[in-house]
Design an enzyme around this catalytic site. Structure first.
Site, PDB file in Angstrom:
ATOM      1  N   GLY A 374     -45.446  -5.422  -4.477  1.00  0.00           N
ATOM      2  CA  GLY A 374     -44.927  -6.779  -4.479  1.00  0.00           C
ATOM      3  C   GLY A 374     -44.873  -7.400  -3.097  1.00  0.00           C
ATOM      4  O   GLY A 374     -45.626  -7.058  -2.179  1.00  0.00           O
ATOM      5  N   SER A 375     -43.920  -8.302  -2.918  1.00  0.00           N
ATOM      6  CA  SER A 375     -43.862  -9.160  -1.734  1.00  0.00           C
ATOM      7  C   SER A 375     -43.556  -8.423  -0.439  1.00  0.00           C
ATOM      8  O   SER A 375     -43.639  -9.024   0.639  1.00  0.00           O
ATOM      9  CB  SER A 375     -42.812 -10.249  -1.944  1.00  0.00           C
ATOM     10  N   ALA A 376     -43.212  -7.167  -0.497  1.00  0.00           N
ATOM     11  CA  ALA A 376     -42.954  -6.414   0.728  1.00  0.00           C
ATOM     12  C   ALA A 376     -44.171  -6.397   1.649  1.00  0.00           C
ATOM     13  O   ALA A 376     -44.034  -6.238   2.863  1.00  0.00           O
ATOM     14  CB  ALA A 376     -42.536  -4.985   0.391  1.00  0.00           C
ATOM     15  N   GLU A 712     -36.695 -12.845  -4.598  1.00  0.00           N
ATOM     16  CA  GLU A 712     -37.702 -13.510  -5.423  1.00  0.00           C
ATOM     17  C   GLU A 712     -37.844 -12.810  -6.771  1.00  0.00           C
ATOM     18  O   GLU A 712     -37.652 -11.631  -6.876  1.00  0.00           O
ATOM     19  CB  GLU A 712     -39.084 -13.511  -4.724  1.00  0.00           C
TER      20      GLU A 712
END
Length: 712
Positions: A374-376, A712
């Protein structure tokens, strides 16, 4: 002349007399000396090296144990060996679980020769005498015709004799073979020692076994060794024997024990046995004194490791108390971003045993399993935009819902479903903007966004982004000093739109260790450090409470350096700082009040569940939650990656378990640091920062745009 003959007579008489003494009186002694052989070299096992943590605490030790051995002579008589086994069986108890059916059949034939002979018909014996059947064929017939009833005639005492005899025949001639080294009682040891004169070949000695000071902690990473019964693994036997091993030697079978086998194995005692023609040992001479293996000092802080494992267990148990059927594991890797030293590598898996819930060690999953993060990974996307020249630090992009083709469904950021807003790169990281990453990927792929237009991304987008992601350690092996590391999984669907998913960490999969290497690269200013779990090799010393002198120090290794212009990585570091310290940062509510200065990036990835509970034909949707971070943000000394796959099934049941674990783990690191600073250190391994670091000064950010937000 007579005198001369008399002298000659005396000389010949003396010669004949001397020859008589040599041949008749001393003949047997000289014959025995002639028949001696002096080229039988024997190796005896020595304990393996110990394993310590970075502060000198013993992690893996050698526990001494009483042992009974048997050394077979070169021309050993099976009948004499059997008699010795029968005597020894009266003195010790020997488990019979290793005795095979074939062993029993061979033993039954030995104990019941007449019954075995009766298993062959007269016609078959006649064929044998006529050379129509071989002795081996006759023996095979006897084996095939032995029934379960026949084998049931063997008593428990006879099976015990068989188990001992089996050990006698398993070893090499002149090489001590372990007969029993587990649960040898003091009484057994003493009785056997007193009766050695009537037990030819038998001896009592001290053996060793591996002892783990922290039980199952980090056990999957430490690996294991073969047992004295198992000896060399079959598939590696030729390799080891070519390097001077004996077939019954114990060797490292997996991970750390296997990787550092040459260091841990030690130097065997070599002895030269002088034997007669019958193989009986007449004299022994030590050629080389043995020495246990060198010791390993790990980069791991066992206090931190055990604390993080406990945190994972508690948070997993708490989360499982709610209905989260697919949640079964969590991982944390903590490392020094400046040296690549792994400070903690913890993993736990929730499973069931006999219908009862159980949490087991799964530290190995940090490098052998991979997930959508994900957004990491958005820090890599932003820097890839800089390095490819499609973006510049501080450049603003319009965050808006994106519509492609005739689809009525948009691709948007979680905080902006309908409007349009101009945002900077640091704001995009702070609030985790998907659209900023989408537009960056589109430009890398040569596409300009046109509402309801086609995507038009070229074929070079994926290779380009993967190449730059690989420079952070994402999608490539990290180079850790352990075998069987996985590189992750590359999505194979060749659709232009998938590059958008890739840019927000929802296409390719990465290991937790890769995630730690990636955030370390950002933390230290652009150096991809090779992670390592061994810090030093130490020479062994006799004292059990001290570590020996350094034999080798594992130096930090920079695998590659990002080609960055001044200010590029500082911009991303500032975005990570705002994730925690900005008023709208996605981790502000979890780390904002921490006593240490934290920088981080959160992540959530939606995908199809592919874990052990997956049912054929069913595509259950689950969410992975992740967290990367480092502290202090102005002078990083610890980097961290937290990965919790399949944490929940829908957003209504979301749990921020990644934040709970990450906050507690980072708290523990600084708590231990403060505690050690206030105490007088015991003999410890000194940490050294060796890698040069670029400046990590943070820039002032315009926080007027920020507001309180959720992840998010």
């Amino acid at each position: 002349m007579n005198m001369l003959f008399f002298v000659v007579f005396l000389l010949f008489s003396a010669l004949i007399f001397r020859l008589g003494i040599v041949q008749i009186v001393q003949g047997e002694d000289y014959q025995r000396k002639i028949e001696r052989t002096e080229d039988v070299t024997v190796n005896t096992s020595v304990p393996r090296g110990k394993i310590y943590d970075r502060y000198g605490k013993v992690v893996v030790d050698n526990k001494p144990q009483n042992a009974i051995t048997y050394t077979r002579s070169s021309n050993a008589d099976p009948e004499e060996m059997m008699k010795t086994a029968e005597k020894l069986a009266q003195l010790i108890e020997k488990e019979t679980d290793q005795v095979t059916e074939r062993d029993k059949k061979d033993f039954w034939i030995t104990k019941h020769p007449k019954k075995a002979e009766a298993k062959i018909t007269d016609a078959e014996w006649a064929a044998y005498k006529a050379d129509q059947l071989t002795e081996d064929e006759i023996y095979d017939m006897q084996l095939d015709r032995i029934t379960e009833t026949d084998l049931s005639e063997l008593t428990g005492a006879e099976l015990e004799v068989l188990a001992i005899y089996r050990e006698f025949t398993a070893g090499y001639a002149q090489t001590p073979q372990i007969v029993k080294n587990e649960n040898v009682t003091d009484v057994e040891y003493a009785v056997v020692s007193e009766n050695l004169s009537s037990l030819p070949g038998v001896n009592t000695t001290t053996d060793w076994e591996r002892a783990y000071a922290y039980d199952g902690t980090l056990k999957t990473v430490l690996g294991n060794i073969s047992s004295s019964k198992e000896g060399l693994p079959r598939e590696m036997a030729d390799y080891y024997m070519a390097r001077g091993y004996s077939r019954n030697d114990r060797v490292g079978k997996s991970y750390l024990e296997y990787q550092y086998e040459d260091i841990l194995r030690g130097q065997k005692t070599k002895m030269k046995n002088v034997t007669d023609k019958s193989g009986n040992v007449l004299d022994s001479e030590i050629i080389t004194e043995g020495q246990r293996g060198n010791d390993l000092v790990l980069t791991i802080d066992m206090d931190l490791q055990t604390a993080v494992e406990k945190i994972i267990e508690e948070e997993l148990t708490k989360a499982k108390s709610s209905y989260h059927p697919f949640l079964d594991r969590a991982f944390v890797t903590m490392m020094d971003p400046n040296t690549g030293e792994i400070l903690a590598m913890a993993g736990k898996q929730y499973t069931t045993s006999d219908g009862k819930p159980k949490i087991v060690d799964f530290a190995l999953g940090n490098m052998t399993t991979s997930y959508a993060m994900g957004s990491a990974v958005k820090g890599a996307t932003v820097l890839t935009g800089y390095m490819t020249g499609v973006n510049e630090p501080g450049e603003r992009i319009v965050d808006e819902p994106l519509y492609f083709g005739s689809s009525a469904k948009s691709k948007s950021s979680w905080f902006n479903r309908s409007g349009a807003m101009s945002i900077s790169d640091t704001y995009a990281l702070m609030r985790s903007s998907n659209v900023y990453m989408f537009k960056t990927a589109m430009e890398i792929g040569g596409a300009d966004y046109v509402r309801n237009g086609g995507l038009g991304i070229n074929d070079e987008a994926f290779p380009t982004m993967r190449k730059y992601f690989g420079q952070f350690g994402l999608g490539v092996k990290t180079g850790i000093d352990l075998p069987n590391e996985q590189a992750g999984y590359k999505g194979f669907i060749d659709q232009p739109g998938k590059i958008l998913d890739f840019s927000i960490g929802q296409f390719d999969t990465y290991t937790p260790l890769q995630l730690a290497q990636y955030v370390s690269t950002i933390a230290n200013g652009g150096y991809r450090m090779q992670p390592h779990i061994v810090k030093e090799v130490r020479k062994p010393i006799s004292s059990t409470n001290k570590i020996g002198p350094i034999a080798e120090e594992i130096e930090p290794n920079v695998l590659n350096t990002l080609e960055l212009e001044p200010g590029w990585i500082e911009q991303v570091q500032e975005g990570f700082r705002l994730v925690v310290h900005g008023s709208e940062g996605t981790a502000a509510s979890y780390f904002g009040d921490a006593p240490y200065k934290m920088a981080a990036k959160t992540g959530t990835a939606e995908g199809v569940y592919d874990g052990p509970l997956k049912e054929k034909g069913k595509n259950e949707m689950t969410w992975n939650v992740t967290l990367v971070g480092y502290a202090p943000y102005d002078n990083p000394e610890v980097a961290m990656a937290v990965v919790v796959p399949w944490a929940y099934e829908d957003s209504s049941s979301s749990i921020p378990i990644n934040h709970y674990i990450g906050r507690r783990a980072m708290d523990k690191y600084f708590e231990l640091k403060e505690q050690r600073a206030s105490e007088k250190p015991a003999q410890a391994v000194i940490d050294q920062d060796i890698v040069p670091k670029t400046g990590t000064e943070t820039s002032d950010a315009d926080e007027s745009e920020t507001e309180e937000s959720e992840d998010e």
